[in-house]
Design an enzyme around this catalytic site. Structure first.
Site, short mmCIF file in Angstrom:
data_model
loop_
_atom_site.label_atom_id
_atom_site.label_comp_id
_atom_site.label_asym_id
_atom_site.label_seq_id
_atom_site.Cartn_x
_atom_site.Cartn_y
_atom_site.Cartn_z
N LYS A 80 -45.35 -2.52 12.50
CA LYS A 80 -46.24 -3.55 13.02
C LYS A 80 -45.37 -4.70 13.51
O LYS A 80 -44.24 -4.87 13.05
CB LYS A 80 -47.15 -4.05 11.88
N GLY A 179 -69.13 -8.92 11.95
CA GLY A 179 -68.23 -8.93 13.11
C GLY A 179 -68.65 -7.91 14.14
O GLY A 179 -68.59 -6.71 13.90
N GLY A 181 -67.40 -7.54 17.29
CA GLY A 181 -66.42 -7.58 18.38
C GLY A 181 -66.19 -6.19 18.93
O GLY A 181 -67.13 -5.40 19.07
N HIS A 182 -64.94 -5.87 19.24
CA HIS A 182 -64.64 -4.58 19.87
C HIS A 182 -65.17 -3.41 19.05
O HIS A 182 -65.89 -2.55 19.55
CB HIS A 182 -63.13 -4.43 20.05
N VAL A 183 -64.80 -3.36 17.77
CA VAL A 183 -65.20 -2.22 16.94
C VAL A 183 -66.66 -2.36 16.49
O VAL A 183 -67.44 -1.40 16.58
CB VAL A 183 -64.28 -2.08 15.71
N TYR A 185 -69.26 -3.77 17.70
CA TYR A 185 -70.28 -3.48 18.71
C TYR A 185 -70.48 -1.96 18.87
O TYR A 185 -71.61 -1.47 18.84
CB TYR A 185 -69.87 -4.10 20.05
P1 NAD Z 1 -62.39 -8.33 17.44
O1 NAD Z 1 -61.60 -9.59 17.37
O2 NAD Z 1 -62.76 -7.76 18.75
O3 NAD Z 1 -63.77 -8.51 16.62
C1 NAD Z 1 -63.88 -9.23 15.43
C2 NAD Z 1 -65.19 -9.96 15.49
O4 NAD Z 1 -65.39 -10.59 14.22
C3 NAD Z 1 -65.23 -11.06 16.54
O5 NAD Z 1 -66.42 -10.93 17.32
C4 NAD Z 1 -65.22 -12.34 15.74
O6 NAD Z 1 -65.91 -13.40 16.36
C5 NAD Z 1 -65.92 -11.89 14.47
N1 NAD Z 1 -65.65 -12.72 13.30
C6 NAD Z 1 -64.52 -13.37 12.94
N2 NAD Z 1 -64.70 -14.02 11.79
C7 NAD Z 1 -65.97 -13.76 11.39
C8 NAD Z 1 -66.74 -14.12 10.27
N3 NAD Z 1 -66.26 -14.92 9.31
N4 NAD Z 1 -68.00 -13.66 10.17
C9 NAD Z 1 -68.53 -12.87 11.13
N5 NAD Z 1 -67.84 -12.49 12.23
C10 NAD Z 1 -66.58 -12.93 12.35
O7 NAD Z 1 -61.58 -7.28 16.55
P2 NAD Z 1 -61.80 -5.71 16.52
O8 NAD Z 1 -60.81 -5.06 17.42
O9 NAD Z 1 -63.23 -5.38 16.65
O10 NAD Z 1 -61.33 -5.37 15.04
C11 NAD Z 1 -62.14 -5.71 13.92
C12 NAD Z 1 -61.37 -5.45 12.63
O11 NAD Z 1 -61.01 -4.08 12.58
C13 NAD Z 1 -60.07 -6.24 12.53
O12 NAD Z 1 -59.85 -6.56 11.18
C14 NAD Z 1 -59.02 -5.24 12.99
O13 NAD Z 1 -57.75 -5.51 12.43
C15 NAD Z 1 -59.59 -3.95 12.45
N6 NAD Z 1 -59.18 -2.76 13.20
C16 NAD Z 1 -59.41 -2.67 14.52
C17 NAD Z 1 -59.04 -1.54 15.21
C18 NAD Z 1 -59.29 -1.39 16.69
O14 NAD Z 1 -59.17 -0.28 17.21
N7 NAD Z 1 -59.66 -2.44 17.39
C19 NAD Z 1 -58.40 -0.48 14.53
C20 NAD Z 1 -58.19 -0.59 13.15
C21 NAD Z 1 -58.59 -1.74 12.49
#
Ligand code: NAD
Length: 356
Positions: A80, A179, A181-183, A185
């Site tokens: 990482k 949350g 966001g990307h995942v 949704y």
């Molecule tokens: P992202 O930043 O797109 O989405 C996170 C969402 O959480 C955002 O919309 C943000 O506004 C919201 N958020 C932040 N703090 C909050 C709170 N206190 N209460 C409610 N919502 C809150 O990130 P992502 O890519 O969707 O990833 C989400 C999690 O999954 C992260 O912890 C990331 O490390 C983990 N993850 C992601 C992936 C991936 O493929 N993107 C893979 C493995 C793990």
């Protein structure tokens, strides 16, 4: 505390620090274990409050990647990187090129991918100076691994619901997603398509509105989402959400989400078990993204990639079965299974310690 005695150091093969005065880059690359292959993992940019916090984060995340890739049956190790800074105000092209030079200097022991604070475009910029980057628009979502992560989490939720409630479908099951966001949704979309009722919270109004309008997610406040009355709590925002304060308030019998490092400490895994809450280990069920990145790198078909992601369901079922038989917390069983793979693959001298 010296780096070597930091609990999160945990036998890392390599920790490399770099500053570049011209661009203001301050970054750390951590490679935990390369027994199974190069350390592939996200390049995160975040405004850490201190250098120590950045080091702790990169070490924990890199170690987590070792376990995640091993358990997912990937020929990849754990690595990482973190860039210390605010991605909204401090990130620029020159800085990403300097980061690429830093990655290149590790000679392939670390391969970068997008992460929180970086995006596919940043990976493209980095690819101008190093070949050790992945996730370059080589999938049906422009390189974004999040839909694959969401698919894996959705399959895990189905497996956990079947294990705990004995039902094959999510009809009538309520899932609280923290949350969107990307995942989050894409996860909510799978859940709704399967008939689940989805409660959701997000600090970002735009992301919340999108989930409400597109999917019919029911809004819960960010304060109340952890303790919402639901069958499943799905943390998809940040780490350490399962801690001594929140666990007591949980009203869901299952926790299964995408966020990395959901347990604040090892004791919190035990506390969940004590409360009879079925915890699906994050590094097992959120592996869809790294599986996607791997298949992008080797040019697999979608069918091969999806078949691989589906194996998350089988691995989770095995972990839940063993945890029941041994009366041991699921996190520990998942770690043991990953250690078995690593030991079988090579030179893991001693079992890796759990890190709080
Ligand atoms: P992202 O930043 O797109 O989405 C996170 C969402 O959480 C955002 O919309 C943000 O506004 C919201 N958020 C932040 N703090 C909050 C709170 N206190 N209460 C409610 N919502 C809150 O990130 P992502 O890519 O969707 O990833 C989400 C999690 O999954 C992260 O912890 C990331 O490390 C983990 N993850 C992601 C992936 C991936 O493929 N993107 C893979 C493995 C793990």
């Amino acid at each position: 505390m010296s780096v070597f005695s930091a609990p999160a150091y945990d036998q890392h093969e390599l920790v490399s620090f770099h500053t570049d005065a011209r661009t203001g880059l301050r970054a750390i690359i951590a490679v935990h274990n390369t027994v199974l292959g190069p350390g592939v993992g996200g390049c995160r940019m975040y405004p850490y409050a201190s250098d120590e916090e950045a080091l702790h984060d990169v070490l924990r995340l890199s170690r987590g990647m070792t376990y995640k890739s091993a358990l997912a049956g990937l020929p990849l190790g754990g690595g990482k990187s973190v860039i210390i800074g605010d991605p909204h105000t401090q990130k620029n092209r020159e800085m990403m090129l300097a980061m690429a030079d830093f990655v290149e200097s590790q000679n392939g022991r670390y391969v970068a991918a997008e992460d929180s604070g970086t995006c596919v475009e940043d990976m493209h910029t980095m690819s101008e100076r190093t070949s050790f980057v992945s996730g370059l628009e080589d999938n049906e979502h422009g390189g974004d691994p999040s839909p694959s992560t969401a698919l894996g989490v959705y399959l895990a939720i189905r497996a956990a619901v079947k294990h705990r409630l004995g039902v094959d479908s999510l009809q009538g099951v309520t899932v609280a997603v923290q949350g969107l966001g990307h995942v989050g949704y894409y996860l909510a979309r799978h859940l709704k398509a399967d008939g689940a009722r989805v409660l959701g919270a997000d600090v970002n109004q735009e992301n919340l509105d999108r989930a409400v309008t597109d999917l019919g997610v029911e809004v819960v406040s960010t304060q109340d989402i952890v303790s919402a009355q639901a069958d499943v709590f799905a943390p998809c925002a940040m780490g350490a959400v399962l801690n001594s304060e929140t666990i007591a308030t949980l009203r869901s019998g299952i926790v299964a989400g995408a966020a990395n490092n959901q347990l604040a400490t090892d004791e919190d895994g035990h506390a969940l078990q004590e409360r009879g809450i079925l915890y699906c280990p994050d590094f097992l069920i959120n592996a869809g993204g790294i599986i996607d990145v791997h298949h992008q790198r080797i040019g697999s078909s979608n069918a091969v990639k999806y078949e691989h992601i589906q194996r998350i369901e089988t691995t989770l079922a095995e972990v839940l079965k063993r945890a029941d038989e041994c009366h041991t917390q699921t996190q520990r069983i998942a770690e043991q299974l990953a250690e078995e793979y690593l030991t079988a693959a090579g030179n893991l001298a001693a079992p890796l310690r759990a890190v709080g």
